[in-house]
Each structure stands twice: as C-alpha cells, then as structure tokens.
Design an enzyme around this catalytic site. Sequence first.
Site, PDB file in Angstrom:
ATOM      1  N   ASP A 194       4.808  41.957  -3.646  1.00 43.28           N
ATOM      2  CA  ASP A 194       5.518  40.737  -4.059  1.00 43.28           C
ATOM      3  C   ASP A 194       5.806  39.849  -2.846  1.00 43.28           C
ATOM      4  OD1 ASP A 194       5.965  41.776  -6.872  1.00 43.28           O
ATOM      5  OD2 ASP A 194       6.991  43.299  -5.692  1.00 43.28           O
ATOM      6  N   HIS A 222      11.092  45.484  -8.747  1.00 37.84           N
ATOM      7  CA  HIS A 222       9.678  45.074  -8.840  1.00 37.84           C
ATOM      8  C   HIS A 222       9.390  44.827 -10.332  1.00 37.84           C
ATOM      9  CE1 HIS A 222       5.409  44.765  -8.372  1.00 37.84           C
ATOM     10  NE2 HIS A 222       5.187  45.830  -9.114  1.00 37.84           N
TER      11      HIS A 222
END
Length: 361
Positions: A194, A222
Amino acid sequence: MRLFQKKLPQSAQHTLGKHTLGLTAAGMTGIICPVMKTPVTVTVTGAAGNISYSLLFRIAAGEMLGADQPVILKLLEITPCLEKLQGVVMELEDCAFPLVKEIVATDDPAVAFKDADWCMLVGSVPRKAGMERKDLLSINGKVFVGQGKAIAENAAPGCRVFVVGNPCNTNCLIALHNATGMPKENFFAMTMLDEYRAKAQLAAKAGVAVSDVTNMTIWGNHSATQYPDFTNAKICGKPATDMIADEEWLKGEFIKTVQQRGAAIIKARGLSSAASAANAALMTVKNLTTPTPEGDWYSVCTFTDGTKYGLPAGIICSQPTRTNADGTYSIVEGLPIDAFSREKIDASCQELLEERAEVLG
Ligand code: NAD
Ligand code: LMR
C-alpha cells in the site's frame, strides 16, 4: 506427511564459518576464500502459490537478507499442492543459487517451522472480485491458529513472523495469540504494498520520480479503510501538500485509488497481485533488518500498546516505523495528526477492533 529435502554435500557445508565477515586465507595454499555467514532459515508458507513464485527466487538470490547471507529455505504447502511445490523446488535447484544451502519442502508445519528465523506466512486463500479481504477471515483465520502454535513450538529463539495472507492484520493477531511465549513485537503484517502504491500515485501526480516521495505512512488495516497519510508525506523533501496543491484529489481520488488498488488488480488480472506483493514482502523484511535512512520511515503493521497516536491497544496496526542501528525497531512518534487524518485512522482502527472481536470471541 511427505517431505523432500535437498542438502548440499557435507564437504560444501563444512566451508561455513560463523558470523564471519570478509575474506580469509585458506590454509597454506595462499588462496583467498570468502568465509560465509551462518545461514538464516526462512520458512515460506503457500510456497507453491502465486506470490511465492515471485518471492522465493528473490530470497534465494539474496535480495531480501543480503548478497552475502546464505539461506536455508523451508517451504510449507498443503498436501494436494506438494507435487506443484516439487516443481518449484526443481526450478530453485536449476537456478544454482550460491546462497541456498538447503531446501526443505513439506506439508508438516512442525518440520517447516523447525529452527526458522523468519516465517513468511503467505499461504492462504486470496479473495475474488466482489469480496472484501475480511470476508476471508472465516476461511483463512484458522490456518493461523495452528501455524502460530507450530511456530512457538519449533522456531528458533528470536524468530520473526511476517504475515502476508489476508486479512493479514487479523491473521497476524491470531498467530500472535497462539504463539505462546513469543514476544509480541516479533509479529508483523504487510502494508508495504500500500505504501508503494501511495508513493507511485503521488509521484505521478507531482511529476517526480517515485524515489522522490518519502515519509509515506499507511495507517490502520490492510483493507479499504486504510489511510495513506499525505499530510506527513514528503516530495523532494518538501511537504507533499506543498508540491500537490489539489487538496480535493489528495482527500478523494488519491486515498480511494490506494484503498481500492488490490480490487482493481483483481478485476484486471482475474487474480490478486502477486509480483508486487512479493516485492513488498521482500522489502518489508529488508526494511526491518536494515537501519532506516535518517529522517525517513516505512509502514508495517505491528502490535499496538495503546500509548501512541490514540491507537487502541492489542491490534496489529500499520504505523510509521524505523529500524534502529541495533536491529530493533521503533514507532516514529510526534507526527501531527489533523482532524481529517484522525477520522480516517480511527475508522480503520475501528474495523480492526471489529475483526478482533470476531476472531477472539
Ligand atoms: P495463491 O492461491 O496463488 O497461493 C496460496 C497458496 O497457499 C496455495 O498454493 C495454497 O495451496 C497455499 N495454502 C493454503 N493454505 C495453506 C496452509 N494451511 N499451509 C500452507 N499453504 C497453504 O494465493 P497468492 O496469490 O499467493 O496469495 C496468498 C495470500 O496473500 C492471499 O490471502 C492474498 O489475499 C494475500 N495477499 C496479501 C497482500 C498484502 O498486501 N498483505 C498482497 C497480495 C496478496
Ligand atoms: C492486494 O492488496 O493486492 C492484496 O491484498 C490482494 C487483495 O485481495 O486485494
């Protein structure tokens, strides 16, 4: 249980020294031979899967732990995938990687985690289009109960556990709760992918190289609630908000693109990210084992103690992290959190608390 194991010939193993750096003269011959470090044992689960197919070859090539660090690879799969795993082992052998001292492939967690220094927990089912990662909890969560126990019983002292399999934060929490006696600070889950996605988006918008984007934090889970913190990010050493004046984009499209990138890849490929996930896994371990450059930090999910940034205690939460010169890591403290960021971070932590309640209940 089936097990196949490939070892170097004894004569080759005898050349290994302990914790020795540099070169040494070989006896009376005057030949200069490298004295190698003691091998590090890396266990990878889901070793016949898509991510592992990118990850294993890069670990074996020395990209994770260093070009002078020999490794023992222990590969875990479920029984029906052992034949496929054997194919991966054959390919690893056919690369003739000088750093690989032994390969063990098995469907027995006790064998796979024996003496492990690093456990890379990749093995688990990926989501399909239309699912959220937390929908996998009921399928994947139980894997991490048994693996947490097997790691605590078999791994080397000081072993570190890094979870990639989704939902990685809560799977990591499950492993931690089942790994009786192991330090909580040795458990990690992945948000490096990410972070890289966020850096790539900011670099493209600002028209700079991706390496010009630093100090990028992913906060929280996440998942689609994660918060890529543009307010503390820097571009060419300056606040990202000075370099990108489009606040509407930063607060809207930027965050959404990062949050939804995994789903976008599944839609486009028909499969979840694999090479980029392997790259991020490798780089997380590299970041955790290498002192962080002055002034910067990276994102990784770790166990919260409830004392920093108002994050609730007892979750595996992504935070800004630095690796110190002595190999320990610290959470970067004192970053300003404005009202916008506060709301986003709290929402992601709330989701982590809900996932925790689901599994620990
Ligand atoms: P994959 O289906 O290609 O491979 C998974 C492998 O795990 C399979 O070979 C399967 O047999 C094996 N496996 C399943 N249960 C196991 C068990 N109990 N023990 C050992 N092996 C087991 O999937 P993939 O694309 O490699 O993805 C793996 C996981 O990583 C998924 O959960 C995916 O969602 C997740 N992922 C996480 C991130 C992240 O950023 N955290 C990024 C990408 C993918
Ligand atoms: C990703 O972010 O690419 C992975 O977590 C896979 C997924 O399910 O999105």
